[in-house]
Scaffold this active site. Structure first.
Site, PDB file in Angstrom:
ATOM      1  N   HIS A 113     -12.707  -3.777   4.188  1.00 22.01           N
ATOM      2  CA  HIS A 113     -11.260  -3.971   4.230  1.00 22.01           C
ATOM      3  C   HIS A 113     -10.611  -3.414   5.514  1.00 22.01           C
ATOM      4  CE1 HIS A 113      -7.197  -3.877   1.902  1.00 22.01           C
ATOM      5  NE2 HIS A 113      -6.979  -3.718   3.195  1.00 22.01           N
ATOM      6  N   HIS A 164      -2.538   2.112   8.392  1.00 20.84           N
ATOM      7  CA  HIS A 164      -3.624   1.292   7.854  1.00 20.84           C
ATOM      8  C   HIS A 164      -3.722   0.013   8.672  1.00 20.84           C
ATOM      9  CE1 HIS A 164      -6.145  -1.023   5.212  1.00 20.84           C
ATOM     10  NE2 HIS A 164      -5.178  -1.859   4.879  1.00 20.84           N
ATOM     11  N   GLU A 170       0.831  -1.218   0.000  1.00 20.11           N
ATOM     12  CA  GLU A 170       0.000   0.000   0.000  1.00 20.11           C
ATOM     13  C   GLU A 170       0.859   1.260   0.000  1.00 20.11           C
ATOM     14  OE1 GLU A 170      -2.891  -0.457  -0.712  1.00 20.11           O
ATOM     15  OE2 GLU A 170      -3.641  -2.306   0.205  1.00 20.11           O
ATOM     16  N   HIS A 224      -6.695  -3.367  10.067  1.00 15.89           N
ATOM     17  CA  HIS A 224      -7.905  -4.147   9.768  1.00 15.89           C
ATOM     18  C   HIS A 224      -8.719  -4.399  11.039  1.00 15.89           C
ATOM     19  CE1 HIS A 224      -5.730  -6.184   6.049  1.00 15.89           C
ATOM     20  NE2 HIS A 224      -5.915  -4.891   5.890  1.00 15.89           N
ATOM     21  N   GLU A 276     -16.622  11.157  23.208  1.00 16.94           N
ATOM     22  CA  GLU A 276     -15.292  11.655  22.820  1.00 16.94           C
ATOM     23  C   GLU A 276     -15.158  11.872  21.314  1.00 16.94           C
ATOM     24  OE1 GLU A 276     -11.772  11.349  24.813  1.00 16.94           O
ATOM     25  OE2 GLU A 276     -13.393  12.478  25.762  1.00 16.94           O
TER      26      GLU A 276
END
Ligand code: 2HA
Ligand code: ZN
Length: 274
Positions: A211, A140, A116, A142, A170
């Site tokens: 994803h 990134h 990525e 998952h 929050e």
């Protein structure tokens, strides 16, 4: 003295391990990049190796020319970063056109930066512009609950931002602009990189449908904290939906959200309020 004694390497490795401990990085899932400060590059330079060849990325970020990034490796497991940093992570230099990288440390054994990297790179380019140079981290992961939400909510920034804001008090303070959403796309290429960076012009986090999640920030604490806050809100949202069967009795109202923003001195995205 080794490069692993340099504080920024230690902080980067700690963040990778924290993400693993949260359960956000099954197998080789997720990736982390950090745009290094000049003094951090200087501290690491004595440990650099003969640079590898330049590799074109298929995307260009002119404002990132000459920068150095810490990056996780393609196909590498977050679980292993703390045990074997030299093979799991590395440092890449960006060329003067802002379209290619070369490895100057780590990624031993023929490893490459994360698959990525184009998405990270374009997100860095956009966030550096949007934050006047403050943004340094793109992360990134998952996390299961935010992914689960992408099966039940409309894939719009408004739907996700409202649901997350309403899930925990929050949230409007932590991400008052909201979160972006990218529809399902094949990961790893220039198309998803461009679509994500479009969202990152407005938001510091973007959900990838079915994803995972991209977060950005000025340092590891703020960026990890953003991932953590969004995923916890998603967990609460999913618990509420599961326990109520969708019949929510009460929630944080739009006027409540405005009141939080006013008292905490943040500008909430009015586009998403009624
Ligand atoms: O690194 O998470 O999106 C594996 C991934 C690809
Ligand atoms: Zn992923």
């Amino acid at each position: 003295m080794s490069i692993l004694d340099v504080k920024i390497l230690q902080d980067y490795i700690r963040m990778c391990n924290d993400g693993w401990l949260q359960g956000w990085h099954e197998r080789n899932g997720g990736n982390l990049t950090y745009r290094m400060k000049a003094e951090e590059v200087e501290a690491c330079k004595p440990f650099f190796k003969e640079p590898g060849p330049w590799v074109n990325m298929g995307v260009t970020g002119e404002n990132l020319a000459g920068e150095y990034f810490l990056t996780t490796g393609s196909g590498k497991f977050f679980r292993n970063v703390i045990l074997d940093p030299e093979h799991s992570i590395g440092i890449v230099e960006i060329n003067e056109k802002g379209d290619s990288w070369r490895i100057v440390w780590g990624l031993e054994g023929g490893a490459k930066p994360t698959s990525e990297f184009p998405s990270h790179f374009m997100n860095h380019s956009v966030r550096v512009k949007a934050t006047d140079g403050a943004c340094r981290v793109i992360y990134h992961a998952h996390p299961a609950n935010i992914i689960a939400m992408t099966y039940v909510l409309p894939l719009t920034a408004k739907a996700f931002s409202r649901a997350l804001w309403q899930a925990a008090t929050e949230c409007p303070v932590v991400f008052p602009a909201g979160v972006g959403v990218v529809e399902w796309m094949v990961p790893g290429g220039a198309e998803i990189a461009m679509a994500t960076s479009e969202q990152m012009k407005k938001y510091d986090a973007a959900v990838w449908a079915h994803h995972g999640l991209f977060c950005s920030g000025p340092d590891f604490d703020i960026t990890f904290g953003l991932m953590h806050t969004i995923e916890k809100a998603a967990e609460i949202h999913n618990l509420v939906m599961a326990t109520s069967g969708g019949n929510v009795r009460q929630t944080i109202t739009d006027d409540n959200l405005r009141a939080i923003a006013r008292d905490f001195g943040v500008t909430i995205n009015e586009e998403f309020l009624d």
